[in-house]
Motif scaffolding. Structure first.
Motif, PDB file in Angstrom:
ATOM      1  N   ARG A  65       0.822  -1.210   0.000  1.00  0.00           N
ATOM      2  CA  ARG A  65       0.000   0.000   0.000  1.00  0.00           C
ATOM      3  C   ARG A  65       0.860   1.266   0.000  1.00  0.00           C
ATOM      4  NH1 ARG A  65      -5.157   0.328   1.721  1.00  0.00           N
ATOM      5  NH2 ARG A  65      -4.957  -1.572   2.966  1.00  0.00           N
ATOM      6  N   ASN A  66       2.051   1.169   0.597  1.00  0.00           N
ATOM      7  CA  ASN A  66       2.901   2.344   0.786  1.00  0.00           C
ATOM      8  C   ASN A  66       4.252   2.170   0.098  1.00  0.00           C
ATOM      9  OD1 ASN A  66       1.029   3.785   2.529  1.00  0.00           O
ATOM     10  ND2 ASN A  66       1.531   2.253   4.101  1.00  0.00           N
ATOM     11  N   TYR A  93       6.899   3.592  -2.766  1.00  0.00           N
ATOM     12  CA  TYR A  93       7.244   4.881  -3.368  1.00  0.00           C
ATOM     13  C   TYR A  93       8.356   4.722  -4.398  1.00  0.00           C
ATOM     14  CZ  TYR A  93       4.348   7.422  -0.054  1.00  0.00           C
ATOM     15  OH  TYR A  93       3.262   7.897   0.643  1.00  0.00           O
ATOM     16  N   ASP A 148       1.342  12.198  -3.098  1.00  0.00           N
ATOM     17  CA  ASP A 148       1.144  10.766  -3.341  1.00  0.00           C
ATOM     18  C   ASP A 148       0.701  10.418  -4.763  1.00  0.00           C
ATOM     19  OD1 ASP A 148       2.058   9.993  -0.879  1.00  0.00           O
ATOM     20  OD2 ASP A 148       0.187   9.070  -0.219  1.00  0.00           O
ATOM     21  N   ARG A 208       3.568   7.766  -5.078  1.00  0.00           N
ATOM     22  CA  ARG A 208       3.161   6.487  -4.474  1.00  0.00           C
ATOM     23  C   ARG A 208       2.624   5.590  -5.574  1.00  0.00           C
ATOM     24  NH1 ARG A 208      -1.288   4.078  -1.458  1.00  0.00           N
ATOM     25  NH2 ARG A 208      -2.607   5.881  -1.969  1.00  0.00           N
ATOM     26  N   ASN A 212       1.104  -2.817   4.817  1.00  0.00           N
ATOM     27  CA  ASN A 212       1.265  -1.390   5.096  1.00  0.00           C
ATOM     28  C   ASN A 212       2.724  -0.987   5.267  1.00  0.00           C
ATOM     29  OD1 ASN A 212      -1.528  -0.645   5.101  1.00  0.00           O
ATOM     30  ND2 ASN A 212      -1.748  -1.597   7.111  1.00  0.00           N
ATOM     31  N   LEU A 255       6.347   0.363   4.701  1.00  0.00           N
ATOM     32  CA  LEU A 255       6.953   1.341   3.796  1.00  0.00           C
ATOM     33  C   LEU A 255       7.960   0.629   2.909  1.00  0.00           C
ATOM     34  CD1 LEU A 255       7.597   4.378   6.197  1.00  0.00           C
ATOM     35  CD2 LEU A 255       5.885   4.239   4.379  1.00  0.00           C
ATOM     36  N   ARG A 271       9.246  10.303   3.903  1.00  0.00           N
ATOM     37  CA  ARG A 271       8.056   9.928   4.661  1.00  0.00           C
ATOM     38  C   ARG A 271       8.471   9.024   5.801  1.00  0.00           C
ATOM     39  NH1 ARG A 271       2.483   6.483   3.155  1.00  0.00           N
ATOM     40  NH2 ARG A 271       1.967   6.148   5.356  1.00  0.00           N
ATOM     41  N   ASN A 283       3.184   8.547   9.310  1.00  0.00           N
ATOM     42  CA  ASN A 283       2.134   9.224   8.550  1.00  0.00           C
ATOM     43  C   ASN A 283       2.501  10.656   8.185  1.00  0.00           C
ATOM     44  OD1 ASN A 283       0.206   7.084   8.461  1.00  0.00           O
ATOM     45  ND2 ASN A 283      -0.272   7.476  10.612  1.00  0.00           N
ATOM     46  N   LYS A 307       4.968  13.386   6.020  1.00  0.00           N
ATOM     47  CA  LYS A 307       5.796  13.565   4.832  1.00  0.00           C
ATOM     48  C   LYS A 307       6.436  14.962   4.902  1.00  0.00           C
ATOM     49  CE  LYS A 307       4.127  12.229   0.832  1.00  0.00           C
ATOM     50  NZ  LYS A 307       3.339  12.200  -0.421  1.00  0.00           N
TER      51      LYS A 307
END
Length: 486
Positions: free
Chosen positions: A44-45, A47, A310, A314, A333, A335, A421, A424, A426
């Motif tokens: 989900r996260n 980058y 994002d 993202r 979840n 990173l 990031r 939560n 950034k």
């Protein structure tokens, strides 16, 4: 396992993470990518490390950050002695089939170091094909000065106008079907598509499949542009979408999601081909995108080189490992970064990367771990006077002129910048203009810049300290060689 696993590396271009149904987009139609969560892990996260094509691809194919060797422009590609994932796989016994976009190796260089076969997805450009494309573009852009001239919005189109990816998928399926029975040599099939890169154009049935009423709210134009990077305001002014109403932006977004849906369908064709040849279980599949796209957010389209909301940085990242790797299927979840891909793939293939790189294998996350990195990074922009990073040569007739003309200005807009990031939050550190801090849990649209609020001062200082460590750890690469001194 004696035989190395097969690899399919499937790369979309300009696909944002929130364009997938299983990541929360109710208007998206992405069943094949959604179903991968049954056998693998969707991050989900995740980058990218730069929000435009070439720097991002140079990063995820080396395991280096863009600053490590100065990859901050579309015009500086990998050098001959640079490591590169496909070359590493070829040197370690893989039959490498490279299909689609390049964007990492200069056009005048031989690709035989990197792959056994290369298929670009389109025949050699001819005057006839260039004229045909120019006529198609003219048909939807309108006249200079119109509010569609720089919008990239073409809408419903015919298959022949967007044929390149179909050529790539056909070639990939043929490759899979023609693999020898009981093939001993492992293969790496690297598929790099064009979609959903603008122009925003798609053919039926995908164009008509998207339910416009389910399109999530487009991120609004900021009331105070001083809270955002000035690059965004400059592009907003030059793209001239100021008079577009919300329904028009939603139509553009629907077309973008239709393009994503077509990519999903094509991905499904590859999965089916693997299953038909009984190769699915023995193949590790990695799907991701090089970066995202604003697609109407903040009243702008396309991407920029030095902004890090994002929608821009993202990206989807889905990994289905081969059967001999333990996996806990789910949405994670943790990173993660695209720079982690070389280490992850090398780990899957039991290959040692013979050079210093900065990624970290994701295998422990596939197995069920949720702690991977304490921070992720994205970077871009340039110093004042760095004309080589301006990407000059585009006049007002170019679709890219709003962005590229701004990159050529010596104001603050093309400032060199880096995003970090942590949790939560950034934080974006910029040269020449205001820094940014966002609480992306409570402000998911990234509209409220908290940088001047006293209560976040300690947090910002911690972010700065983490950035300093990041640059010390990754600032350069010492080549694996000893040059003759005498």
């Amino acid at each position: 396992m004696n035989k190395k696993p097969n690899l399919v590396i499937f790369v979309a271009d300009e696909m944002r993470a929130d364009s997938l149904r299983h990541l929360g987009n109710k208007a998206s139609i992405t069943p094949n990518l959604d179903n991968m969560v049954e056998d693998g892990v969707s991050f989900r996260n995740a980058y990218c490390q730069n929000p435009v094509c070439v720097p991002s691809r140079c990063s995820f194919l080396t395991g280096w950050y863009p600053h490590t060797k100065g990859h901050r422009t579309m015009h500086y590609l990998l050098e001959e002695d640079d490591p590169m994932l496909l070359k590493t796989l070829k040197e370690n016994g893989y039959h490498v089939m490279w299909i689609g976009r390049n964007d990492v190796i200069p056009a005048d260089k031989d690709l035989s170091k990197y792959c056994h076969e290369y298929y670009p997805g389109e025949s050699e450009l001819t005057n006839e094909s260039m004229l045909r494309y120019a006529e198609w573009e003219k048909s939807w852009r309108g006249k200079p000065g119109s509010d569609n001239y720089y919008s990239f919005y073409a809408g419903k189109t015919k298959r022949e106008n967007v044929i390149t990816d179909w050529n790539c998928i056909d070639e990939a399926i043929e490759y899979i079907h023609n693999l020898p029975q009981n093939n001993i040599q492992p293969f790496c099939l690297y598929i790099s598509l064009v979609f959903p890169h603008p122009p925003y154009a798609c053919e039926d049935p995908w164009y008509s499949m998207i339910d416009r009423s389910k399109i999530d709210d487009i991120r609004p134009v900021p009331k105070d542009w001083s809270n955002k990077a000035s690059m965004l305001e400059k592009i907003y002014e030059k793209q001239n979408l100021i008079n577009w109403k919300l329904d028009k932006f939603k139509e553009l977004r629907a077309t973008y999601l239709a393009m994503v849906s077509r990519v999903d369908y094509q991905f499904g064709l590859i999965i089916n081909a693997l299953k038909e040849r009984n190769l699915y279980d023995d193949t590790s599949i990695i799907m991701f995108s090089d970066h995202g796209d604003y697609a109407g957010d903040y009243g702008i389209v396309e991407k920029t080189q030095n902004t890090f909301e994002d929608p821009s940085c993202r990206v989807p990242l889905i990994i289905k490992p081969h059967k001999d790797i333990k996996v806990k299927p789910r949405i994670s979840n943790a990173l993660a970064e695209l720079v982690d891909l070389p280490a992850t793939i090398a780990d899957m293939a039991n290959i040692k990367l013979a050079y210093t790189q900065f990624g970290k294998s994701l295998l422990h996350v596939l197995e069920g771990g949720e702690e991977h990195k304490d921070a992720v990074f994205c970077e871009g922009g340039r110093l004042r006077g760095e004309t080589q990073a301006m990407e000059q040569g585009h006049g007002p007739e170019s679709l890219y002129w709003p962005r590229l003309s701004t990159q050529c200005e010596e104001g603050p807009a093309h400032t060199k910048a880096v995003m970090i990031r942590v949790g939560n939050f950034k934080y974006i550190e910029r040269l020449y203009e205001r820094n940014e801090l966002y609480d992306i849990k409570n402000d998911p649209q990234e509209l409220n810049n908290l940088i001047d609020q006293e209560r976040y001062k300690n947090l910002v200082n911690k972010m700065k300290d983490r950035l300093l460590r990041f640059y010390i750890e990754t600032a350069d690469f010492v080549p694996i060689r000893k040059d003759r001194r005498y």
